[in-house]
Design a protein around this motif. Structure first.
Motif, PDB file in Angstrom:
ATOM      1  N   LEU A   1       2.514  -4.192 -11.156  1.00 35.45           N
ATOM      2  CA  LEU A   1       2.923  -4.262  -9.748  1.00 35.45           C
ATOM      3  C   LEU A   1       2.048  -5.207  -8.919  1.00 35.45           C
ATOM      4  CD1 LEU A   1       4.877  -2.898  -7.634  1.00 35.45           C
ATOM      5  CD2 LEU A   1       3.029  -1.269  -7.191  1.00 35.45           C
ATOM      6  N   LEU A   2       0.768  -5.301  -9.291  1.00 34.10           N
ATOM      7  CA  LEU A   2      -0.183  -6.061  -8.468  1.00 34.10           C
ATOM      8  C   LEU A   2      -0.232  -7.531  -8.879  1.00 34.10           C
ATOM      9  CD1 LEU A   2      -3.159  -3.506  -8.318  1.00 34.10           C
ATOM     10  CD2 LEU A   2      -1.200  -3.728  -6.774  1.00 34.10           C
TER      11      LEU A   2
ATOM     12  N   CYS B   1      -4.709  -6.604  -3.118  1.00 29.40           N
ATOM     13  CA  CYS B   1      -5.533  -5.564  -2.519  1.00 29.40           C
ATOM     14  C   CYS B   1      -4.696  -4.291  -2.339  1.00 29.40           C
ATOM     15  CB  CYS B   1      -6.054  -6.010  -1.152  1.00 29.40           C
ATOM     16  SG  CYS B   1      -7.162  -7.433  -1.240  1.00 29.40           S
ATOM     17  N   CYS B   2      -5.364  -3.140  -2.379  1.00 32.56           N
ATOM     18  CA  CYS B   2      -4.686  -1.858  -2.197  1.00 32.56           C
ATOM     19  C   CYS B   2      -5.405  -1.038  -1.135  1.00 32.56           C
ATOM     20  CB  CYS B   2      -4.657  -1.071  -3.511  1.00 32.56           C
ATOM     21  SG  CYS B   2      -3.542  -1.799  -4.741  1.00 32.56           S
ATOM     22  N   TYR B   3      -4.608  -0.456  -0.235  1.00 35.05           N
ATOM     23  CA  TYR B   3      -5.159   0.295   0.904  1.00 35.05           C
ATOM     24  C   TYR B   3      -4.524   1.672   0.947  1.00 35.05           C
ATOM     25  CZ  TYR B   3      -7.100   0.783   5.641  1.00 35.05           C
ATOM     26  OH  TYR B   3      -7.829   1.180   6.740  1.00 35.05           O
TER      27      TYR B   3
ATOM     28  N   ILE C   1      -6.592   9.159  -5.824  1.00 31.50           N
ATOM     29  CA  ILE C   1      -5.931   8.845  -7.100  1.00 31.50           C
ATOM     30  C   ILE C   1      -5.218   7.484  -7.013  1.00 31.50           C
ATOM     31  CG2 ILE C   1      -3.808  10.131  -6.555  1.00 31.50           C
ATOM     32  CD1 ILE C   1      -3.801  10.929  -9.599  1.00 31.50           C
ATOM     33  N   PHE C   2      -4.708   7.137  -5.828  1.00 29.09           N
ATOM     34  CA  PHE C   2      -4.051   5.839  -5.651  1.00 29.09           C
ATOM     35  C   PHE C   2      -5.063   4.697  -5.812  1.00 29.09           C
ATOM     36  CE2 PHE C   2      -3.061   2.363  -2.582  1.00 29.09           C
ATOM     37  CZ  PHE C   2      -1.994   1.798  -3.266  1.00 29.09           C
ATOM     38  N   LEU C   3      -6.241   4.856  -5.231  1.00 29.47           N
ATOM     39  CA  LEU C   3      -7.247   3.792  -5.351  1.00 29.47           C
ATOM     40  C   LEU C   3      -7.804   3.713  -6.771  1.00 29.47           C
ATOM     41  CD1 LEU C   3      -9.120   3.963  -1.925  1.00 29.47           C
ATOM     42  CD2 LEU C   3      -7.213   2.499  -2.619  1.00 29.47           C
ATOM     43  N   GLN C   4      -7.866   4.863  -7.453  1.00 32.36           N
ATOM     44  CA  GLN C   4      -8.277   4.836  -8.867  1.00 32.36           C
ATOM     45  C   GLN C   4      -7.248   4.044  -9.678  1.00 32.36           C
ATOM     46  OE1 GLN C   4      -9.052   8.888 -10.294  1.00 32.36           O
ATOM     47  NE2 GLN C   4     -10.010   9.373  -8.337  1.00 32.36           N
ATOM     48  N   TRP C   5      -5.954   4.288  -9.392  1.00 30.03           N
ATOM     49  CA  TRP C   5      -4.888   3.545 -10.074  1.00 30.03           C
ATOM     50  C   TRP C   5      -5.047   2.046  -9.784  1.00 30.03           C
ATOM     51  CZ3 TRP C   5      -1.283   0.141  -8.238  1.00 30.03           C
ATOM     52  CH2 TRP C   5      -0.263  -0.244  -9.124  1.00 30.03           C
ATOM     53  N   ALA C   6      -5.322   1.708  -8.536  1.00 35.49           N
ATOM     54  CA  ALA C   6      -5.452   0.298  -8.131  1.00 35.49           C
ATOM     55  C   ALA C   6      -6.581  -0.388  -8.897  1.00 35.49           C
ATOM     56  CB  ALA C   6      -5.709   0.214  -6.627  1.00 35.49           C
TER      57      ALA C   6
ATOM     58  N   ASP D   1      -7.832   0.528 -11.760  1.00 36.12           N
ATOM     59  CA  ASP D   1      -7.455   0.461 -13.181  1.00 36.12           C
ATOM     60  C   ASP D   1      -6.440  -0.642 -13.455  1.00 36.12           C
ATOM     61  OD1 ASP D   1      -9.100   2.594 -13.668  1.00 36.12           O
ATOM     62  OD2 ASP D   1      -7.496   4.090 -13.735  1.00 36.12           O
ATOM     63  N   HIS D   2      -5.706  -1.088 -12.409  1.00 27.51           N
ATOM     64  CA  HIS D   2      -4.647  -2.079 -12.598  1.00 27.51           C
ATOM     65  C   HIS D   2      -5.006  -3.442 -11.996  1.00 27.51           C
ATOM     66  CE1 HIS D   2      -2.526   1.602 -13.661  1.00 27.51           C
ATOM     67  NE2 HIS D   2      -1.668   0.841 -14.308  1.00 27.51           N
ATOM     68  N   GLY D   3      -6.304  -3.672 -11.819  1.00 24.17           N
ATOM     69  CA  GLY D   3      -6.767  -5.027 -11.511  1.00 24.17           C
ATOM     70  C   GLY D   3      -6.806  -5.429 -10.052  1.00 24.17           C
ATOM     71  N   ALA D   4      -6.782  -4.456  -9.120  1.00 25.22           N
ATOM     72  CA  ALA D   4      -6.860  -4.821  -7.698  1.00 25.22           C
ATOM     73  C   ALA D   4      -8.194  -5.516  -7.407  1.00 25.22           C
ATOM     74  CB  ALA D   4      -6.718  -3.579  -6.822  1.00 25.22           C
ATOM     75  N   THR D   5      -8.141  -6.593  -6.628  1.00 17.50           N
ATOM     76  CA  THR D   5      -9.362  -7.316  -6.251  1.00 17.50           C
ATOM     77  C   THR D   5     -10.125  -6.568  -5.164  1.00 17.50           C
ATOM     78  OG1 THR D   5      -8.329  -9.411  -6.799  1.00 17.50           O
ATOM     79  CG2 THR D   5     -10.217  -9.519  -5.331  1.00 17.50           C
ATOM     80  N   GLY D   6      -9.372  -5.966  -4.238  1.00 13.82           N
ATOM     81  CA  GLY D   6     -10.001  -5.200  -3.160  1.00 13.82           C
ATOM     82  C   GLY D   6      -9.316  -3.859  -3.008  1.00 13.82           C
TER      83      GLY D   6
END
Length: 278
Positions: free
Chosen positions: A205-206, A211-213, A223-228, A230-235
Motif C-alpha cells: 500500500l505504501l 508517511c503514516c499518521y 498497531i497501525f504505526l507498527q504495521w506502517a 513493518d511495511h517500509g514507512a519513511t515517517g
C-alpha cells in the motif's frame, strides 16, 4: 483579572488539555486559568451558558459535545461549518460566541513540524467519522493530488467524499479496491487501533518514501504505526502532536499569541513514557 478557560467533556478525567494550556500560559506569560468540567449528557447548553455568564473567555469541547457546541455558537468559522462540529468556543467583545474547529489545522501544523509535504501527494484516510470530517478541509487546502476515504461502512465514506469533492479530488473506496494502489500518506482516523484492531491493508500500500499518521496516540506505538514501520514507512507519527497543535490553534484564537508546540509535545511524551515504565 485572571481570564477563565475550560474543557467540557464526558468523560473528562483523562483530558490533557489543562496540562497543555498551563504549559502555553507559562511559556507566553498569560494570566489565565484552565480547568476541566464533566458535563452531563443533555446539559451542554446550560453548562456553557453558565460558564460564559460568569465571565468565561473560551472553551475547548471534547467527546461527545462537538455537535452541541456547533449548535450553541452564535457564529461559525468556515472550517467549523464545513466540519459540522466545533471543538473551540470563544467569547467575542460584543458578547456573542464564535465556534471554531481547530482539529484539522492542528494536524496540518504537526505534519509541517515533522517536515512532511502534502502538496501533490496521494492521501488515503481510514475511517469516516466526525474526527475525519474535521480534518478534510484543512487537508484539501494543502492541495494533495488525490484523497481517498475507506470506511467499514462504505455509504458513510461516500457521503463524506460527496460533501467535500468541491475542494479537490476526493473519492470513497472499498477496502478491496486498495489492491494495486499506492499512497504517499496514510492517515488512520479510527479509534480501532487503540483496541489493537487493524483493517486488512495490502502489503504494498505504501509508496516509496510514504508517511503514516495515526490520529490516536498512546505511550507505545499503535498497531497501525507498527504495521506502517513493518511495511517500509519513511515517517510515522501518532496524534499527540495533533492534540497539542489543535490546542495551540485554540490558544491563538483566544489570546492572539502563537505558543511553541514542540517543547510541550516533548514534555508530554516523556511524561507518558515515564508513567508507562513505572
Amino acid at each position: 483579572m485572571t481570564d477563565l478557560y475550560a474543557v467540557f467533556g464526558n468523560p473528562i478525567n483523562h483530558s490533557k488539555s489543562p496540562h497543555i494550556h498551563r504549559h502555553f500560559a507559562e511559556q507566553t506569560g498569560q494570566d489565565m486559568t484552565y480547568t476541566k468540567q464533566l458535563v452531563v449528557d443533555g446539559e451542554f447548553a446550560a453548562a456553557a451558558t453558565e460558564f460564559f455568564a460568569k465571565g468565561g473567555k473560551g472553551l475547548n469541547i471534547t467527546v461527545p459535545f462537538k455537535l452541541d457546541a456547533y449548535r450553541f455558537a452564535d457564529h461559525l468559522t468556515p472550517r467549523a461549518r464545513r466540519a459540522g462540529a466545533v471543538n473551540t468556543l470563544a467569547a467575542q467583545t460584543d458578547g456573542s460566541i464564535l465556534g471554531d474547529n481547530t482539529d484539522g489545522i492542528g494536524m496540518i501544523h504537526d505534519m509541517h513540524n515533522l517536515g512532511w509535504e502534502l502538496h501533490n501527494k496521494r492521501v488515503l484516510i481510514l475511517g469516516a467519522g466526525g474526527a475525519v470530517r474535521g480534518i478534510l478541509q484543512p487537508l484539501l487546502e494543502q492541495e494533495p493530488e488525490s484523497l481517498a476515504i475507506v470506511n467499514r461502512t462504505h455509504d458513510k465514506a461516500e457521503q463524506l467524499a460527496n460533501s467535500f469533492h468541491d475542494l479537490g479530488d476526493v473519492r470513497a473506496l472499498k477496502l478491496e479496491e486498495l489492491a494495486g494502489q499506492q499512497y504517499d500518506l496514510v492517515i488512520n482516523g479510527t479509534s480501532a487501533s487503540l483496541h489493537g484492531e487493524l483493517p486488512p491493508l495490502p502489503d504494498d500500500l505504501l509508496a516509496p518514501g510514504a508517511c503514516c499518521y495515526d490520529m490516536m496516540y498512546g505511550a507505545e506505538p499503535t498497531i497501525f504505526l507498527q504495521w506502517a514501520q513493518d511495511h517500509g514507512a519513511t515517517g510515522v507519527a501518532d496524534g499527540l502532536g495533533m492534540l497539542v497543535g489543535q490546542a495551540a490553534e485554540a490558544f491563538y484564537l483566544w489570546r492572539q499569541i502563537r505558543p511553541e508546540v514542540v517543547p510541550v509535545i516533548t514534555a508530554m511524551r516523556r511524561q507518558m513514557s515515564d508513567k508507562n515504565h513505572k
